[in-house]
Motif scaffolding. Structure first.
Motif, PDB file in Angstrom:
ATOM      1  N   LEU A  71       0.822  -1.209   0.000  1.00  0.00           N
ATOM      2  CA  LEU A  71       0.000   0.000   0.000  1.00  0.00           C
ATOM      3  C   LEU A  71       0.851   1.253   0.000  1.00  0.00           C
ATOM      4  O   LEU A  71       0.544   2.242  -0.682  1.00  0.00           O
ATOM      5  CB  LEU A  71      -0.929  -0.013   1.228  1.00  0.00           C
ATOM      6  CG  LEU A  71      -1.883   1.187   1.367  1.00  0.00           C
ATOM      7  CD1 LEU A  71      -2.808   1.260   0.147  1.00  0.00           C
ATOM      8  CD2 LEU A  71      -2.696   1.072   2.656  1.00  0.00           C
ATOM      9  N   ARG A  72       1.958   1.240   0.754  1.00  0.00           N
ATOM     10  CA  ARG A  72       2.854   2.392   0.768  1.00  0.00           C
ATOM     11  C   ARG A  72       3.437   2.630  -0.621  1.00  0.00           C
ATOM     12  O   ARG A  72       3.538   3.770  -1.095  1.00  0.00           O
ATOM     13  CB  ARG A  72       3.966   2.174   1.786  1.00  0.00           C
ATOM     14  CG  ARG A  72       4.877   3.408   1.932  1.00  0.00           C
ATOM     15  CD  ARG A  72       6.002   3.184   2.941  1.00  0.00           C
ATOM     16  NE  ARG A  72       5.470   3.016   4.292  1.00  0.00           N
ATOM     17  CZ  ARG A  72       5.484   1.860   4.988  1.00  0.00           C
ATOM     18  NH1 ARG A  72       5.978   0.774   4.447  1.00  0.00           N
ATOM     19  NH2 ARG A  72       4.981   1.809   6.202  1.00  0.00           N
ATOM     20  N   GLY A  73       3.833   1.526  -1.262  1.00  0.00           N
ATOM     21  CA  GLY A  73       4.364   1.667  -2.622  1.00  0.00           C
ATOM     22  C   GLY A  73       3.309   2.204  -3.587  1.00  0.00           C
ATOM     23  O   GLY A  73       3.599   3.079  -4.420  1.00  0.00           O
ATOM     24  N   GLY A  74       2.059   1.672  -3.472  1.00  0.00           N
ATOM     25  CA  GLY A  74       0.981   2.174  -4.329  1.00  0.00           C
ATOM     26  C   GLY A  74       0.687   3.651  -4.075  1.00  0.00           C
ATOM     27  O   GLY A  74       0.469   4.439  -5.001  1.00  0.00           O
ATOM     28  N   LEU A  75       0.674   4.042  -2.768  1.00  0.00           N
ATOM     29  CA  LEU A  75       0.438   5.445  -2.443  1.00  0.00           C
ATOM     30  C   LEU A  75       1.544   6.339  -2.980  1.00  0.00           C
ATOM     31  O   LEU A  75       1.292   7.452  -3.461  1.00  0.00           O
ATOM     32  CB  LEU A  75       0.309   5.624  -0.922  1.00  0.00           C
ATOM     33  CG  LEU A  75      -0.972   5.052  -0.294  1.00  0.00           C
ATOM     34  CD1 LEU A  75      -0.915   5.181   1.224  1.00  0.00           C
ATOM     35  CD2 LEU A  75      -2.208   5.768  -0.833  1.00  0.00           C
ATOM     36  N   GLN A  76       2.780   5.821  -2.886  1.00  0.00           N
ATOM     37  CA  GLN A  76       3.886   6.604  -3.439  1.00  0.00           C
ATOM     38  C   GLN A  76       3.740   6.776  -4.944  1.00  0.00           C
ATOM     39  O   GLN A  76       3.955   7.863  -5.499  1.00  0.00           O
ATOM     40  CB  GLN A  76       5.216   5.893  -3.107  1.00  0.00           C
ATOM     41  CG  GLN A  76       6.445   6.693  -3.544  1.00  0.00           C
ATOM     42  CD  GLN A  76       6.580   7.982  -2.776  1.00  0.00           C
ATOM     43  OE1 GLN A  76       6.196   8.076  -1.625  1.00  0.00           O
ATOM     44  NE2 GLN A  76       7.103   9.009  -3.443  1.00  0.00           N
ATOM     45  N   ASP A  80       3.219  10.218  -6.863  1.00  0.00           N
ATOM     46  CA  ASP A  80       4.066  10.669  -7.982  1.00  0.00           C
ATOM     47  C   ASP A  80       3.225  10.972  -9.213  1.00  0.00           C
ATOM     48  O   ASP A  80       3.431  11.995  -9.894  1.00  0.00           O
ATOM     49  CB  ASP A  80       5.117   9.591  -8.293  1.00  0.00           C
ATOM     50  CG  ASP A  80       6.086   9.380  -7.128  1.00  0.00           C
ATOM     51  OD1 ASP A  80       6.202  10.318  -6.284  1.00  0.00           O
ATOM     52  OD2 ASP A  80       6.706   8.309  -7.056  1.00  0.00           O
ATOM     53  N   THR A  81       2.268  10.056  -9.497  1.00  0.00           N
ATOM     54  CA  THR A  81       1.400  10.280 -10.669  1.00  0.00           C
ATOM     55  C   THR A  81       0.585  11.569 -10.527  1.00  0.00           C
ATOM     56  O   THR A  81       0.449  12.350 -11.462  1.00  0.00           O
ATOM     57  CB  THR A  81       0.449   9.087 -10.850  1.00  0.00           C
ATOM     58  OG1 THR A  81       1.233   7.890 -10.937  1.00  0.00           O
ATOM     59  CG2 THR A  81      -0.386   9.248 -12.111  1.00  0.00           C
ATOM     60  N   GLN A  82       0.049  11.770  -9.306  1.00  0.00           N
ATOM     61  CA  GLN A  82      -0.746  12.973  -9.065  1.00  0.00           C
ATOM     62  C   GLN A  82       0.113  14.226  -9.183  1.00  0.00           C
ATOM     63  O   GLN A  82      -0.324  15.250  -9.727  1.00  0.00           O
ATOM     64  CB  GLN A  82      -1.382  12.905  -7.683  1.00  0.00           C
ATOM     65  CG  GLN A  82      -2.351  14.053  -7.389  1.00  0.00           C
ATOM     66  CD  GLN A  82      -3.028  13.896  -6.040  1.00  0.00           C
ATOM     67  OE1 GLN A  82      -2.696  12.961  -5.303  1.00  0.00           O
ATOM     68  NE2 GLN A  82      -3.940  14.791  -5.734  1.00  0.00           N
ATOM     69  N   ALA A  83       1.355  14.155  -8.655  1.00  0.00           N
ATOM     70  CA  ALA A  83       2.244  15.316  -8.765  1.00  0.00           C
ATOM     71  C   ALA A  83       2.543  15.622 -10.231  1.00  0.00           C
ATOM     72  O   ALA A  83       2.532  16.789 -10.661  1.00  0.00           O
ATOM     73  CB  ALA A  83       3.537  15.055  -7.989  1.00  0.00           C
TER      74      ALA A  83
END
Length: 411
Positions: A71-76, A80-83
């Motif tokens: 989940l941490r990797g997915g959130l990261q 990144d995608t959102q940024a």
């Protein structure tokens, strides 16, 4: 006595007692150990499922930790995608804002140029208008100064009359005297605002009703009637009311009296084809005018619906100034018609002059031709005289004979 291994021991011996006590203690300890071992066995048997559950729980915790890592990797990745997407959106918005800003600047520049041109044209027109109206403005300022002087005199008179309030109240207590007072005030305002030939007092209409005053306005709107008989009794009762019942009764009487007066003016003084489509109700007091507009707006609306316009001394002066402008415009149109008529007559006279000049030019041309013929005849006569003088009687050539014949005057 106790015999152990062929030895006798007395029960009263302290050593024996201590040994017995120690043996008992050892037996008690052994018993306790046996009981503890049995309890431990039971506990081990009972805790075996618990240990299994704890192990399974540990595996779940481990799986939960792995899921948390994922989940941490997915959130990261989402972050990144959102940024990245946000940066792209910001770039796109900035580009669009720059485009819109450029377009707005261009449009503002065009509008500024158009506004400057329009302003220049308007200034030019204003200059022409002001140049053409300078004489009228000077005349108007002179008249305004005269009226301001008259107003100053009226203010002085008002200041002098401020101490006569009690006598004025006595005058207004009589209905007939109050009507005369309102008419006198209206006469004073009309004499300052309009020419004397633009209104009439106490005219009789076709329905037999006599109006207080009628202003002769051109069509449209046509002659308009001013009524100065306002019922002040209801207003005086409203001012004198001290209690709530008295105030309610005075308000009701005020509404009834003003409504009836508006209806009477509309019925008596608004006649199709004879008067304007409205009439003026003159109030001789600014206080009454303010009271109606502040606390009785429905009465004012009724006046609008009945085409009866309520005016005070101040608003009546403003209305009369507007009417004076209408009368002035009508008279200017009449003068323009007279000027146009005079110009037509002048044009006709000029045409007659042109016709007579043409005839005179024809006469001059004929006279010139006659003079030319006389000169030619004189020349031919001179030649004949010269030939006679030299006794030369030769025949004239056909051309000379024709010239002599043409030069002879017709019988």
């Amino acid at each position: 006595m106790i015999e152990i291994a062929e030895q006798s021991y007395a029960l009263s011996d302290p050593l024996v007692i201590a040994a017995l006590a120690g043996s008992a203690l050892v037996l008690l300890v052994l018993l306790l150990l046996i009981m503890a071992v049995r309890a431990a066995g039971r506990s081990a048997a009972l805790t075996a499922p618990l240990v299994q559950q704890v192990g399974a729980l540990g595996q779940h915790v481990q799986r939960l930790g792995q899921g948390q890592e994922q989940l941490r990797g997915g959130l990261q990745m989402v972050s990144d995608t959102q940024a990245t997407a946000q940066a792209q959106v910001i770039q796109t918005v900035e580009a669009r804002l720059a485009t819109v800003q450029q377009q707005m600047q261009d449009r503002l520049a065009d509008n500024a140029l158009r506004s400057a041109r329009s302003l220049a044209e308007m200034q030019e027109r204003m200059k022409e208008t002001l140049h053409g109206s300078s004489k009228q403005t000077t005349t108007s300022l002179t008249q305004l100064q005269e009226r301001l002087a008259a107003i100053d005199k009226a203010q002085d008179n008002i200041t002098k009359l401020s101490g006569d309030v009690l006598s004025l109240q006595d005058i207004l207590s009589n209905k007939q005297t109050r009507g005369a007072f309102g008419e006198i005030q209206l006469r004073d305002i009309l004499s300052k605002a309009l020419p004397a030939d633009s209104y009439a007092w106490q005219p009789t209409l076709s329905n037999g009703k006599r109006a207080d005053c009628m202003i002769h306005l051109p069509n449209p709107p046509g002659p308009i009637v001013i009524d100065s008989k306002f019922p002040l009794e209801a207003y005086e009762a409203l001012r004198a009311a001290k209690t709530e019942p008295a105030l309610k009764d005075a308000v009701a009487k005020m509404k009834v009296a003003v409504t009836k007066h508006i209806a009477d003016i509309s019925e008596k003084y608004i006649l199709d084809g004879e008067t304007a489509d409205g009439a003026l109700m003159f109030l001789p007091s600014e206080a009454v005018y303010a009271e109606l507009h502040a606390n009785f707006p429905e009465l004012v609306r009724k006046g609008f619906d009945a085409r009866v316009w309520i005016v005070s001394p101040t608003t009546c002066m403003a209305t009369l100034n507007t009417m004076r402008a209408i009368l002035k415009d009508a008279r200017m149109r009449e003068q323009a018609g007279a000027i146009r008529k005079t110009l037509k007559q002048l044009h006709r006279d000029v045409e007659l002059v042109v016709t007579r000049v043409g005839k005179l030019d024809t006469h001059f041309r004929q006279a010139r031709e006659d003079l030319d013929g006389i000169g030619t005849a004189a020349e031919r006569a001179g030649k004949r005289a010269a030939r006679l003088d030299s006794f030369d009687f030769a025949e004239l050539s056909p051309e000379e004979e024709a010239a002599v014949t043409l030069s002879r005057p017709k019988p």
